[in-house]
Each structure stands twice: as C-alpha cells, then as structure tokens.
Design a protein around this motif. Sequence first.
Motif, PDB file in Angstrom:
ATOM      1  N   ASP A 188     -22.328 145.374 -62.614  1.00 54.78           N
ATOM      2  CA  ASP A 188     -22.844 144.595 -63.746  1.00 54.78           C
ATOM      3  C   ASP A 188     -22.604 143.092 -63.567  1.00 54.78           C
ATOM      4  O   ASP A 188     -23.539 142.299 -63.617  1.00 54.78           O
ATOM      5  CB  ASP A 188     -22.204 145.063 -65.058  1.00 54.78           C
ATOM      6  CG  ASP A 188     -22.892 146.302 -65.620  1.00 54.78           C
ATOM      7  OD1 ASP A 188     -23.932 146.708 -65.048  1.00 54.78           O
ATOM      8  OD2 ASP A 188     -22.388 146.871 -66.600  1.00 54.78           O
ATOM      9  N   CYS A 189     -21.341 142.708 -63.343  1.00 56.34           N
ATOM     10  CA  CYS A 189     -21.031 141.266 -63.285  1.00 56.34           C
ATOM     11  C   CYS A 189     -20.884 140.723 -61.871  1.00 56.34           C
ATOM     12  O   CYS A 189     -20.810 139.515 -61.679  1.00 56.34           O
ATOM     13  CB  CYS A 189     -19.769 140.958 -64.091  1.00 56.34           C
ATOM     14  SG  CYS A 189     -18.242 141.622 -63.338  1.00 56.34           S
ATOM     15  N   CYS A 214     -16.373 145.502 -67.639  1.00 56.43           N
ATOM     16  CA  CYS A 214     -17.725 146.060 -67.694  1.00 56.43           C
ATOM     17  C   CYS A 214     -17.697 147.556 -67.990  1.00 56.43           C
ATOM     18  O   CYS A 214     -18.610 148.093 -68.628  1.00 56.43           O
ATOM     19  CB  CYS A 214     -18.466 145.784 -66.398  1.00 56.43           C
ATOM     20  SG  CYS A 214     -18.865 144.027 -66.155  1.00 56.43           S
TER      21      CYS A 214
END
Length: 223
Positions: A188-189, A214
């Motif tokens: 995700d990040c 996340c």
Amino acid sequence: MHFMQIIRNQSLEKDKRNRKYIPKRSADSNYICSKCQKEIAGDTPGVTALGKPYHVSCFCCDQCQKQLAGCSFYSVDGKNLCQVDYMNALDKCDKCATPITSKILRAMGKAFHPECFACPSCTKSLDGIPFTVDPQGTPYCLDCYHERFSPRCAVCLKAIVPQAGETEVARIVAMDRSYHLACYKCEDCGLQLNSKIEGQGCYPLENHLFCKNCNINRLKNKH
C-alpha cells in the motif's frame, strides 16, 4: 600422421648416401631391421620410417599387427599404429562419442571437443568461462543456470541472482515465497519492510505484504 618411404634391397655401395640415417652392424653388413635386429638382405625388401629401417614384414601396427608399408601410420609413445588403432586409442568426447583428434577440453573428469562442451540453453561454448552444473550434472553458463534454476521473486517474477562479479545473493523468504530485498515492500505505502527495524516489520494479510499501519487500516476498512 606420418608416411614411410619404401626402399628395395640395394648393394651397400649404392646406398652410401644413406649411411648416416640407417644404423648398421658393421662396415660390410646390410641394414639392420629395427624390430627383429636381423639383416635386411637378399630378396627381403625393407622400408625406412622415422629414420629407422625395417623388413616390410616387420613394419607392422603394434596393436593389430597389420603391415604398415605403403600406408599412413601414427607414432604414439614409441609405438607405430595404423589409422584405425590410432583413432581407437584417442579420447572420446563425452557428448558426441567421437574421437578427439585436435584440441581436447577436460572438465568434470571427462573429455570433450571444445565446441561440444557448451551450455544447453544458449549453446555458448563453456571453454574458458565460469560454469556450474545442475543436480543431474549438466553444465550451464552462470547466466542460464540462474535464469533456469534460481528462485524467482514473487513480486517482480525475475530470478534472484548474484550481481556481476559476485557469487552470493541475499533474498527474503516469507509466506513460502522468495523476494528481492528491494521488492519486499508494503503493497500500500511502499515502505521497505525489515523485521530488524522497529515499525518496518511485515504484517501480511491474505497473502499480501503490508506494514503494521497499512495492515491496521486494511482491517478497519473491512468492518
């Protein structure tokens, strides 16, 4: 390969020019056969080969006894061999099983033609370059070996191989999958995951890689 010169019995006077090449027992004797040590005289013709005289019947292949007068022959370790026995005495290529008549390449305890000792994937000759073998003993160049047998990254799907000039490579194994260090990130990040660094550990969810934050956000969004 050698060729011999046929000579017929001639009087000693006619062969004075050859005396320095042919040993003789005494000043008044005929030529001495290098094999049986008897005179080459009378009606027994002789030959000279490699500077030595022989009776025609004595000049034979040391392996099969075939007469060599008038034939090509090979001298190997002091033995005279006909062409058939010479070829049989040569090392055989482990790949093509034919005699090696010129340059011989030895690897893995076997003999090869240089062109036969090649990588089966790219067909590049392995003569003089680093190689490795698979579990069945088949040799490969390093690039093809890694491409074929090295574990693949679950993210980029590329083989995990050492950098040029190196012999080892680090990889991460998680959820029974392999990863490049650089590919082991939160999906995700994008945070680089590393269990040895506080806050960067991996918190997988449904076989996906997430950092702690996340992972929490994903769980919240599911409810």
